[in-house]
Design a protein around this motif. Structure first.
Motif, mmCIF file in Angstrom:
data_model
loop_
_atom_site.group_PDB
_atom_site.id
_atom_site.type_symbol
_atom_site.label_atom_id
_atom_site.label_comp_id
_atom_site.label_asym_id
_atom_site.label_seq_id
_atom_site.Cartn_x
_atom_site.Cartn_y
_atom_site.Cartn_z
ATOM 1 N N VAL A 152 -53.542 21.214 20.292
ATOM 2 C CA VAL A 152 -53.070 19.906 20.739
ATOM 3 C C VAL A 152 -52.531 20.063 22.156
ATOM 4 O O VAL A 152 -51.777 20.988 22.443
ATOM 5 C CB VAL A 152 -51.955 19.363 19.810
ATOM 6 N N VAL A 153 -52.973 19.168 23.034
ATOM 7 C CA VAL A 153 -52.471 19.133 24.409
ATOM 8 C C VAL A 153 -51.656 17.858 24.542
ATOM 9 O O VAL A 153 -52.162 16.758 24.292
ATOM 10 C CB VAL A 153 -53.653 19.129 25.409
ATOM 11 N N PHE A 154 -50.387 18.003 24.899
ATOM 12 C CA PHE A 154 -49.526 16.828 25.038
ATOM 13 C C PHE A 154 -49.329 16.517 26.514
ATOM 14 O O PHE A 154 -48.889 17.376 27.283
ATOM 15 C CB PHE A 154 -48.175 17.076 24.363
ATOM 16 N N MET A 155 -49.695 15.294 26.913
ATOM 17 C CA MET A 155 -49.555 14.866 28.309
ATOM 18 C C MET A 155 -48.471 13.817 28.447
ATOM 19 O O MET A 155 -48.291 12.965 27.577
ATOM 20 C CB MET A 155 -50.858 14.229 28.818
ATOM 21 N N ALA A 156 -47.765 13.873 29.567
ATOM 22 C CA ALA A 156 -46.831 12.806 29.928
ATOM 23 C C ALA A 156 -46.750 12.765 31.439
ATOM 24 O O ALA A 156 -46.729 13.818 32.089
ATOM 25 C CB ALA A 156 -45.447 13.058 29.318
ATOM 26 N N ASP A 157 -46.739 11.558 31.990
ATOM 27 C CA ASP A 157 -46.601 11.370 33.437
ATOM 28 C C ASP A 157 -47.554 12.235 34.262
ATOM 29 O O ASP A 157 -47.158 12.832 35.264
ATOM 30 C CB ASP A 157 -45.161 11.668 33.882
ATOM 31 N N GLY A 158 -48.800 12.305 33.827
ATOM 32 C CA GLY A 158 -49.801 13.011 34.632
ATOM 33 C C GLY A 158 -49.774 14.515 34.515
ATOM 34 O O GLY A 158 -50.526 15.205 35.218
ATOM 35 N N ARG A 159 -48.926 15.037 33.633
ATOM 36 C CA ARG A 159 -48.868 16.497 33.481
ATOM 37 C C ARG A 159 -49.152 16.901 32.043
ATOM 38 O O ARG A 159 -48.870 16.142 31.110
ATOM 39 C CB ARG A 159 -47.460 17.022 33.798
ATOM 40 N N ILE A 160 -49.655 18.129 31.892
ATOM 41 C CA ILE A 160 -49.702 18.714 30.557
ATOM 42 C C ILE A 160 -48.328 19.318 30.311
ATOM 43 O O ILE A 160 -47.918 20.264 30.988
ATOM 44 C CB ILE A 160 -50.819 19.779 30.449
ATOM 45 N N VAL A 161 -47.609 18.728 29.371
ATOM 46 C CA VAL A 161 -46.220 19.142 29.136
ATOM 47 C C VAL A 161 -46.166 20.316 28.174
ATOM 48 O O VAL A 161 -45.365 21.222 28.319
ATOM 49 C CB VAL A 161 -45.392 17.953 28.611
ATOM 50 N N GLU A 162 -47.005 20.278 27.155
ATOM 51 C CA GLU A 162 -47.105 21.447 26.279
ATOM 52 C C GLU A 162 -48.419 21.475 25.534
ATOM 53 O O GLU A 162 -49.105 20.454 25.398
ATOM 54 C CB GLU A 162 -45.911 21.567 25.320
ATOM 55 N N GLN A 163 -48.798 22.668 25.105
ATOM 56 C CA GLN A 163 -50.012 22.872 24.322
ATOM 57 C C GLN A 163 -49.655 23.806 23.182
ATOM 58 O O GLN A 163 -48.941 24.762 23.386
ATOM 59 C CB GLN A 163 -51.102 23.585 25.120
ATOM 60 N N ALA A 164 -50.184 23.512 22.010
ATOM 61 C CA ALA A 164 -49.883 24.357 20.851
ATOM 62 C C ALA A 164 -50.902 24.086 19.763
ATOM 63 O O ALA A 164 -51.685 23.140 19.858
ATOM 64 C CB ALA A 164 -48.478 24.040 20.337
ATOM 65 N N THR A 165 -50.885 24.905 18.725
ATOM 66 C CA THR A 165 -51.708 24.581 17.558
ATOM 67 C C THR A 165 -51.106 23.317 16.930
ATOM 68 O O THR A 165 -49.919 23.038 17.128
ATOM 69 C CB THR A 165 -51.670 25.707 16.511
ATOM 70 N N PRO A 166 -51.915 22.566 16.166
ATOM 71 C CA PRO A 166 -51.359 21.364 15.537
ATOM 72 C C PRO A 166 -50.126 21.683 14.689
ATOM 73 O O PRO A 166 -49.124 20.958 14.751
ATOM 74 C CB PRO A 166 -52.507 20.849 14.664
ATOM 75 N N ASP A 167 -50.185 22.769 13.924
ATOM 76 C CA ASP A 167 -49.047 23.159 13.085
ATOM 77 C C ASP A 167 -47.779 23.328 13.907
ATOM 78 O O ASP A 167 -46.735 22.765 13.595
ATOM 79 C CB ASP A 167 -49.347 24.488 12.383
ATOM 80 N N GLN A 168 -47.909 24.131 14.972
ATOM 81 C CA GLN A 168 -46.754 24.383 15.840
ATOM 82 C C GLN A 168 -46.278 23.091 16.476
ATOM 83 O O GLN A 168 -45.081 22.800 16.509
ATOM 84 C CB GLN A 168 -47.127 25.368 16.966
ATOM 85 N N PHE A 169 -47.238 22.317 16.984
ATOM 86 C CA PHE A 169 -46.852 21.126 17.746
ATOM 87 C C PHE A 169 -46.143 20.101 16.869
ATOM 88 O O PHE A 169 -45.093 19.588 17.230
ATOM 89 C CB PHE A 169 -48.064 20.489 18.430
ATOM 90 N N PHE A 170 -46.714 19.830 15.697
ATOM 91 C CA PHE A 170 -46.131 18.773 14.875
ATOM 92 C C PHE A 170 -44.851 19.217 14.177
ATOM 93 O O PHE A 170 -43.964 18.411 13.929
ATOM 94 C CB PHE A 170 -47.149 18.248 13.859
ATOM 95 N N SER A 171 -44.733 20.515 13.843
ATOM 96 C CA SER A 171 -43.530 20.949 13.133
ATOM 97 C C SER A 171 -42.427 21.356 14.100
ATOM 98 O O SER A 171 -41.253 21.276 13.779
ATOM 99 C CB SER A 171 -43.855 22.089 12.169
#
Ligand code: ADP
Ligand code: MG
Length: 256
Positions: free
Chosen positions: A222-241
């Motif tokens: 999962v790649v999470f974007m905000a305000d034109g930047r990639i803020v964080e990337q993680a596996t779905p498990d890591q990202f959602f938990s």
């Protein structure tokens, strides 16, 4: 579903397929993509999420050069994006894109929608193009609609035709920009199921979506974007938990 090969790449082939390095893009004063570094490996499924206006669509559009970039580089399968002409048409075939609005050719039948690009860009003869089109339409569950016009189909059916049309070009990677956002709720799953199957078949995919169930079950990352930047990337498990950034925590608290 009928068996038909969709992933052009040898399964054994490895390596990075889509590489963005320090990509920057402005719309006037708006710095819409800020130092984007993103690498997508062959066969990987990357789900891009983030608030509205964060640059997700623009990111997709730069990857098949519907938008130019101001600085940085983008390569597909090791090659820089071409600027124009036949090379650009081939790039758009290599990088299949499915939009929120289905974007089918309204005055062409479903079958013609799925054969046109094969004939014009991939230089297939009509018979071979139609065979592949029919197999793909069967595969996405709309084989019986081949002679109809897009307006005669439901939204879910039209979006599945759009997926078949992109797949007909034997793309190296598929981009999906909120492919289910314009659909009535009861049609969302039929489209997500086609995408799930594609992911299982090994297609390299970049998917912008708010469907967190799809992200959890199909994404490698999962790649999470905000305000034109990639803020964080993680596996779905890591990202959602365990989202790390405040922006991601805030976003997830609003949608989950
Ligand atoms: P997202 O898909 O994450 O909602 P977009 O990439 O569509 O975000 O848009 C990011 C920002 O860029 C938004 O503020 C949007 O208004 C702006 N934007 C998008 N396309 C254009 C354009 N062609 N011209 C000017 N501004 C644009
Ligand atoms: Mg968008």
């Amino acid at each position: 579903m009928t068996e038909v090969s969709v992933a052009k790449e040898d399964v054994a082939a490895t390596g990075d397929l889509v590489v963005l390095q320090s990509v920057n893009k402005h719309f006037g004063a708006l710095h819409v993509l800020q130092d984007i570094d993103l690498t997508v490996a062959r066969g990987e499924v990357v789900v891009v999420i983030g608030p509205s206006g964060s640059g997700k669509s623009t990111l997709c559009r730069t990857i098949n050069r519907l938008e130019t970039i101001d600085s940085g580089s983008i390569t597909i399968d090791g090659k820089p994006l071409p600027h124009e002409g036949k090379e650009l048409a081939r790039l758009r075939a290599d990088v299949g894109m499915v939009f929120q609005s289905f974007n089918l050719f309204a005055h062409k039948t479903v079958l013609e929608n799925v054969t046109l690009g094969q004939i014009k860009v991939r230089k297939k003869d009509k018979k071979a193009a139609e065979e592949r089109a029919r197999a793909l339409l069967d595969r996405v569950g709309v084989g019986a609609q081949a002679e109809k016009y897009p307006a005669q189909l439901s939204g879910g059916q039209q979006q599945r035709v759009a997926i078949a049309r992109a797949l007909a070009m034997e793309p190296k990677v598929m981009l999906f920009d909120e492919p289910t956002s314009a659909l009535d709720p009861e049609m969302i799953n039929e489209v997500l199921e086609v995408m799930q199957q594609l992911a299982r078949d090994g297609m390299t995919m970049i998917v912008v979506t708010h469907e967190m169930g799809f992200a959890r079950s199909a994404a490698n990352r999962v790649v999470f974007m905000a305000d034109g930047r990639i803020v964080e990337q993680a596996t779905p498990d890591q990202f959602f938990s365990n989202p790390r950034s405040d922006r991601a925590k805030d976003f997830l608290s609003k949608i989950l």
